[in-house]
Design a protein around this motif. Structure first.
Motif, mmCIF file in Angstrom:
data_model
loop_
_atom_site.group_PDB
_atom_site.id
_atom_site.type_symbol
_atom_site.label_atom_id
_atom_site.label_comp_id
_atom_site.label_asym_id
_atom_site.label_seq_id
_atom_site.Cartn_x
_atom_site.Cartn_y
_atom_site.Cartn_z
ATOM 1 N N HIS A 240 -14.201 44.597 -23.308
ATOM 2 C CA HIS A 240 -15.528 44.460 -22.706
ATOM 3 C C HIS A 240 -15.674 43.091 -22.037
ATOM 4 O O HIS A 240 -14.797 42.233 -22.145
ATOM 5 N N ALA A 241 -16.800 42.910 -21.373
ATOM 6 C CA ALA A 241 -17.109 41.602 -20.787
ATOM 7 C C ALA A 241 -17.164 40.555 -21.905
ATOM 8 O O ALA A 241 -17.520 40.857 -23.047
ATOM 9 N N THR A 242 -16.810 39.321 -21.554
ATOM 10 C CA THR A 242 -16.766 38.247 -22.539
ATOM 11 C C THR A 242 -18.074 38.113 -23.293
ATOM 12 O O THR A 242 -18.093 37.970 -24.533
ATOM 13 N N LEU A 264 -31.426 40.301 -38.426
ATOM 14 C CA LEU A 264 -32.063 41.186 -37.443
ATOM 15 C C LEU A 264 -32.676 40.380 -36.300
ATOM 16 O O LEU A 264 -32.633 40.796 -35.131
ATOM 17 N N SER A 265 -33.219 39.222 -36.622
ATOM 18 C CA SER A 265 -33.776 38.355 -35.586
ATOM 19 C C SER A 265 -32.673 37.886 -34.637
ATOM 20 O O SER A 265 -32.862 37.855 -33.411
ATOM 21 N N VAL A 266 -31.514 37.503 -35.206
ATOM 22 C CA VAL A 266 -30.377 37.104 -34.375
ATOM 23 C C VAL A 266 -29.941 38.262 -33.488
ATOM 24 O O VAL A 266 -29.675 38.085 -32.296
ATOM 25 N N GLU A 267 -29.887 39.454 -34.056
ATOM 26 C CA GLU A 267 -29.436 40.612 -33.276
ATOM 27 C C GLU A 267 -30.358 40.890 -32.097
ATOM 28 O O GLU A 267 -29.898 41.177 -30.989
ATOM 29 N N ARG A 268 -31.664 40.782 -32.307
ATOM 30 C CA ARG A 268 -32.600 40.961 -31.196
ATOM 31 C C ARG A 268 -32.384 39.893 -30.130
ATOM 32 O O ARG A 268 -32.399 40.182 -28.922
ATOM 33 N N GLY A 269 -32.207 38.664 -30.583
ATOM 34 C CA GLY A 269 -32.019 37.572 -29.634
ATOM 35 C C GLY A 269 -30.738 37.706 -28.841
ATOM 36 O O GLY A 269 -30.680 37.304 -27.668
ATOM 37 N N VAL A 270 -29.697 38.250 -29.464
ATOM 38 C CA VAL A 270 -28.430 38.456 -28.769
ATOM 39 C C VAL A 270 -28.533 39.621 -27.782
ATOM 40 O O VAL A 270 -27.979 39.578 -26.681
ATOM 41 N N PHE A 271 -29.243 40.663 -28.186
ATOM 42 C CA PHE A 271 -29.346 41.866 -27.354
ATOM 43 C C PHE A 271 -30.145 41.644 -26.076
ATOM 44 O O PHE A 271 -29.737 42.091 -24.988
ATOM 45 N N ALA A 272 -31.269 40.940 -26.192
ATOM 46 C CA ALA A 272 -32.222 40.868 -25.083
ATOM 47 C C ALA A 272 -31.613 40.403 -23.756
ATOM 48 O O ALA A 272 -31.805 41.055 -22.723
ATOM 49 N N PRO A 273 -30.862 39.288 -23.722
ATOM 50 C CA PRO A 273 -30.331 38.846 -22.427
ATOM 51 C C PRO A 273 -29.224 39.746 -21.872
ATOM 52 O O PRO A 273 -28.936 39.682 -20.672
ATOM 53 N N ALA A 279 -23.137 42.909 -17.002
ATOM 54 C CA ALA A 279 -22.268 43.938 -17.578
ATOM 55 C C ALA A 279 -23.016 45.243 -17.759
ATOM 56 O O ALA A 279 -22.469 46.336 -17.506
ATOM 57 N N ASN A 280 -24.258 45.160 -18.185
ATOM 58 C CA ASN A 280 -25.082 46.354 -18.381
ATOM 59 C C ASN A 280 -25.326 47.076 -17.059
ATOM 60 O O ASN A 280 -25.203 48.312 -16.955
ATOM 61 N N LEU A 281 -25.647 46.324 -16.017
ATOM 62 C CA LEU A 281 -25.915 46.923 -14.710
ATOM 63 C C LEU A 281 -24.662 47.545 -14.110
ATOM 64 O O LEU A 281 -24.722 48.607 -13.477
ATOM 65 N N ARG A 282 -23.501 46.892 -14.308
ATOM 66 C CA ARG A 282 -22.250 47.480 -13.815
ATOM 67 C C ARG A 282 -21.974 48.810 -14.507
ATOM 68 O O ARG A 282 -21.574 49.788 -13.872
ATOM 69 N N ALA A 283 -22.205 48.859 -15.805
ATOM 70 C CA ALA A 283 -21.960 50.087 -16.552
ATOM 71 C C ALA A 283 -22.924 51.198 -16.123
ATOM 72 O O ALA A 283 -22.524 52.359 -15.967
ATOM 73 N N LEU A 284 -24.183 50.839 -15.919
ATOM 74 C CA LEU A 284 -25.155 51.834 -15.484
ATOM 75 C C LEU A 284 -24.788 52.386 -14.107
ATOM 76 O O LEU A 284 -24.940 53.578 -13.847
ATOM 77 N N LYS A 286 -21.881 52.810 -12.944
ATOM 78 C CA LYS A 286 -20.707 53.695 -13.028
ATOM 79 C C LYS A 286 -20.955 54.903 -13.939
ATOM 80 O O LYS A 286 -20.064 55.738 -14.099
ATOM 81 N N ASN A 287 -22.156 54.993 -14.521
ATOM 82 C CA ASN A 287 -22.490 56.084 -15.430
ATOM 83 C C ASN A 287 -21.465 56.211 -16.546
ATOM 84 O O ASN A 287 -21.038 57.314 -16.927
ATOM 85 N N ILE A 288 -21.029 55.046 -17.084
ATOM 86 C CA ILE A 288 -19.936 55.019 -18.071
ATOM 87 C C ILE A 288 -20.310 55.754 -19.351
ATOM 88 O O ILE A 288 -19.469 56.397 -19.987
ATOM 89 N N LYS A 289 -21.566 55.719 -19.748
ATOM 90 C CA LYS A 289 -21.964 56.284 -21.044
ATOM 91 C C LYS A 289 -21.567 57.726 -21.211
ATOM 92 O O LYS A 289 -21.218 58.167 -22.308
ATOM 93 N N HIS A 290 -21.591 58.494 -20.136
ATOM 94 C CA HIS A 290 -21.349 59.937 -20.233
ATOM 95 C C HIS A 290 -19.957 60.329 -19.763
ATOM 96 O O HIS A 290 -19.692 61.500 -19.481
ATOM 97 N N LYS A 291 -19.037 59.365 -19.703
ATOM 98 C CA LYS A 291 -17.658 59.680 -19.301
ATOM 99 C C LYS A 291 -16.742 59.692 -20.508
ATOM 100 O O LYS A 291 -16.985 59.031 -21.488
#
Length: 291
Positions: A240-242, A264-273, A279-284, A286-291
């Motif tokens: 995955h991306a670094t 859980l607070s750390v996980e939210r803080g890591v997820f948000a950005p 990386a998220n936009l590139r995956a969206l 390419k519709n990678i989730k359903h391949k």
């Protein structure tokens, strides 16, 4: 002999009184005590293309036992890696046919008193805790014997890949001591208190099959081509991306070391950005989730 070394380097006795003041002074004194003791070296190589760094223990003549000089080098390397923003993974390995036989006897005999033991332990705790909490995935390649302090090193990474010659033994009890580099605490995190107590008190050596059975080994590779095989196994986990790899590591470390609400607070803080990030936009796109 040590007294002369300590006097020459200006290192005070009564070290234990300084523990409550924090570790910085102890680490500084430990470096002064250890950096001139013994041979061997610890090297660091960074592959910027793959994002994988390799730490190699190089003291084959003494079965890769860590001299004082090597301890200081390892501390410097782990400190450097905490600032390696581009990295994805770190592999800890060694040259020759033995992973690490623990502390080098030349060094051990030179610092064989409680105050010096505290200094050495404090330096190694700091170095291995840095390795343990790096923002990269970490892996120890256990080829040949990992004994005493060498066994403790294997607990400081996320994964342990064994070869068929890999053997781990927490043999400190036979030497009249216990784990001094943080390995006991980390082993409880890995295996639980009962299994840890069994290994620490029996001092038995476990091969790759037993290590797999108790959950200490994550994978086994052949000795021939072991480095490439271990990297191949690791590559499946760092594709995955670094920023995604490092985010997963931060979540895992928080869950391991913090209370649930803080983790859980750390996980939210890591997820948000990452949400809506590159990386998220590139995956969206390419519709990678359903391949």
């Amino acid at each position: 002999m040590l007294s002369a070394v300590l006097k020459r380097k200006g290192i005070s006795r009564g070290v234990s009184r300084e523990v409550s003041r924090g570790c910085a002074s102890l680490i500084s004194q430990a470096r002064g005590m250890l950096e001139g003791l013994g041979d061997g070296e610890v090297t660091l190589e960074k592959d910027v293309t793959s994002g994988v760094a390799t730490i190699t223990l190089r003291n084959e003549r003494r079965k890769n036992a860590l001299s004082g000089r090597m301890m200081v080098q390892l501390a410097d390397i782990t400190h450097e890696l905490t600032h390696w923003a581009e990295g994805k993974a770190v592999v800890l390995t060694s040259e020759g046919d033995t992973f690490c036989s623990g502390g080098d006897l030349t060094t051990v005999k030179a610092i064989c008193d409680p105050d010096s033991g505290l200094l050495m332990s404090t330096l190694m705790h700091d170095a291995l805790t840095r390795l343990y909490t790096l923002p990269h995935l970490t892996l120890t390649l256990v080829h040949g014997a990992a004994l005493g302090g060498g066994a403790e090193l294997t607990t400081a990474t996320d994964f342990r890949v064994f070869t068929e010659t890999g053997v781990v033994g927490f043999v400190q009890g036979r030497m009249g001591v216990t784990t001094g580099w943080g390995g006991g605490t980390r082993l409880v995190k890995l295996l639980g208190p009962s299994a840890t107590l069994d290994l620490l008190t029996t001092c038995r050596k476990i091969d790759h099959k037993a290590a797999v059975n108790i959950g200490l080994a994550d994978y086994v590779v052949a000795s021939e081509g072991r480095n490439d095989a271990a990297l191949g196994w690791l590559s499946e986990r760092i594709g995955h991306a670094t920023e995604v790899v490092q985010a997963a590591k931060r979540i895992a470390v928080a869950a391991r070391d913090l209370p649930v609400t803080e983790a859980l607070s750390v996980e939210r803080g890591v997820f948000a950005p990452l949400w809506g990030g590159p990386a998220n936009l590139r995956a969206l796109g390419k519709n990678i989730k359903h391949k």
